[in-house]
Design an enzyme around this catalytic site. Structure first.
Site, PDB file in Angstrom:
ATOM      1  N   ARG A 167       2.481  16.088  44.084  1.00  0.00           N
ATOM      2  CA  ARG A 167       1.331  17.206  43.657  1.00  0.00           C
ATOM      3  C   ARG A 167       1.537  18.517  44.213  1.00  0.00           C
ATOM      4  NH1 ARG A 167      -3.133  17.936  47.580  1.00  0.00           N
ATOM      5  NH2 ARG A 167      -1.805  19.425  48.326  1.00  0.00           N
ATOM      6  N   THR A 201     -11.191  25.706  49.311  1.00  0.00           N
ATOM      7  CA  THR A 201     -10.844  25.861  50.790  1.00  0.00           C
ATOM      8  C   THR A 201     -11.775  26.448  51.624  1.00  0.00           C
ATOM      9  OG1 THR A 201      -8.521  26.234  49.978  1.00  0.00           O
ATOM     10  CG2 THR A 201      -9.073  26.559  52.493  1.00  0.00           C
ATOM     11  N   HIS A 325     -45.298   4.162  47.890  1.00  0.00           N
ATOM     12  CA  HIS A 325     -43.978   3.865  47.594  1.00  0.00           C
ATOM     13  C   HIS A 325     -43.978   2.251  47.946  1.00  0.00           C
ATOM     14  CE1 HIS A 325     -41.703   7.845  47.781  1.00  0.00           C
ATOM     15  NE2 HIS A 325     -43.010   8.035  47.512  1.00  0.00           N
TER      16      HIS A 325
END
Length: 431
Positions: A167, A201, A325
């Site tokens: 790669r 990056t 909930h």
């Protein structure tokens, strides 16, 4: 009847109806460019993860982590460059010789010396990288794009002659010039590189930028596309998903997302996102029950705890508290869960000893304890729990059970309301 686990109630009832876990916003027709249902994971805990501030993995720990990740079924394991140190080289060789199902890669600079040493370790492939942004060209290696392209072609050609997978990735891709990127990617694609890589990056990219760059790259190269996303601005998982939608084929991950600075796309987080995208693909390809094991191994090794809100395995991931909930979850878990805990070897919990609790959750606990109490009884006890929790904080499950049992016993002689009224603190429940 739902089972009780670890001090909470489990709202898992196989007799209750289930709904398919899907989103109404998903397209009815597959996108021909998308690889959401056809992707590979390059697991980089043993490379990127070694760059985490607390990380030190000796050989035995690296092998333990490698085997645990292989048990999950990740497609590749990426290892620290053998040029980093002599022990790194020895570890690379040791893991390459384990005979794991995953392909073993190592990460090297775009340099012939690195390639020669890496090939000698017996790995299956090499991940070659060089910085292409103006920042890195000026302040890191100091090379221009002509030099970078020539060197990339030289190193890739050499690796391919050895028969290994290769790669080529640019570093700091999202701050690199688009023309430079496409030019070098086209050049290495032309000579047969297996994958090109895009690296965010510094974690500056957002999903829209990722989609546009990957889509553009997909139109100019025929090889696979790998993506590496840092998480400095919180977009690593979303960026990975956007990349796959645009045609990327491989995503880099690390366990718990550990890596340089804030790390990269976490393996568990990617599993959660991709499960929501194509549940059957993820379930059939990866052993999702093993994710907690490897997270615990890595967390202990780097001396951190698994975050309370961690994807899938955090202790709050499948805990339900609010009364509204809890009622819905007990009737049909799909109401408030997009992930099914049992598919990951986890259990859902309904917390009931607090002032937000609802009587349906308390009634569910009554049923678990096989107590003969009516809905009105459950409502009365619920109000007492709320009153106590308002003053003293949440009650433990043992205290809730004690309260229910006292009420149930007193009901036999008709003093249950009086008993309830007399209790003014949790201490009286256990007395």
């Amino acid at each position: 009847m739902p089972e009780q686990t670890n001090g909470q109630t489990n709202g898992n009832n196989p007799d209750r109806p289930r709904e398919p876990i899907v989103s109404p916003y998903q397209s009815k027709y597959p996108d021909p460019m998308s690889n959401v249902s056809n992707f590979k994971i390059i697991e980089s805990t043993l490379r990127e993860g070694e760059q985490f501030a607390n990380a030190f993995f000796d050989t035995a720990k690296k092998i333990e982590i490698a085997k645990a990740l292989d048990d999950i079924g990740v497609d590749y394991l990426e290892l620290t460059s053998p040029m980093a140190s002599e022990q790194s080289r020895l570890d690379c060789t040791a893991i390459a010789n384990l005979g794991l199902k995953a392909k073993i890669l190592t990460h090297i600079r775009c340099h012939m010396d690195d390639a020669k040493v890496a090939i000698s370790t017996g790995v299956d492939g090499l991940d070659v990288v060089i910085g292409t942004s103006s920042y890195l060209r000026e302040f890191s290696h100091g090379k221009d794009m002509d030099y970078i392209t020539a060197k990339a072609i030289e190193v890739i050609t050499f690796i391919k002659k050895s028969g290994l997978e290769v790669r080529f990735s640019t570093e700091d891709s999202f701050r690199s010039d688009l023309v430079d990127l496409l030019s070098i990617y086209k050049a290495v694609d032309k000579i047969g590189v297996n994958r090109v890589g895009i690296a965010d990056t510094v974690g500056c990219a957002n999903p829209r930028q990722v989609y546009e760059l990957v889509k553009t790259l997909r139109s100019v190269v025929s090889c696979d596309i790998e993506c590496h996303f840092h998480n400095d601005t919180g977009c690593a998982i979303a960026n990975a998903y956007a990349a796959l939608e645009a045609g990327a084929t491989h995503i880099d991950t690390s366990v718990l997302g550990i890596g340089e600075r804030n790390g990269i796309t976490p393996l568990g987080g990617l599993f959660a996102r991709m499960y929501a995208g194509d549940k059957e693909y993820v379930k059939n390809k990866y052993n999702l029950h093993k994710i907690r094991d490897v997270e615990n191994i890595v967390a202990e090794a780097v001396e951190v705890t698994v975050p309370f809100n961690n994807y899938i395995t955090g202790y709050c991931a499948f805990t339900h508290k609010a009364g509204i909930h809890a009622k819905a979850i007990l009737n049909n878990p799909s109401t408030y869960e997009i992930l099914k805990p049992e598919d990951f070897g986890m259990t859902r919990y309904v917390s009931i000893g607090h002032r937000l609790t609802g009587w349906n959750a308390v009634k569910n606990r009554v049923e678990q304890l096989n107590l003969d109490l009516t809905d009105e009884d459950a409502k009365a006890v619920t109000q007492k729990i709320k009153a106590l929790a308002d003053v003293h904080g949440a009650l433990s499950l043992d205290m809730v059970d004690g309260l229910l049992k006292k009420f149930h016993e007193a009901k036999g002689d008709g003093t249950h309301k009086e008993v309830l009224n007399l209790i003014e603190s949790p201490a009286q429940i256990v007395a």
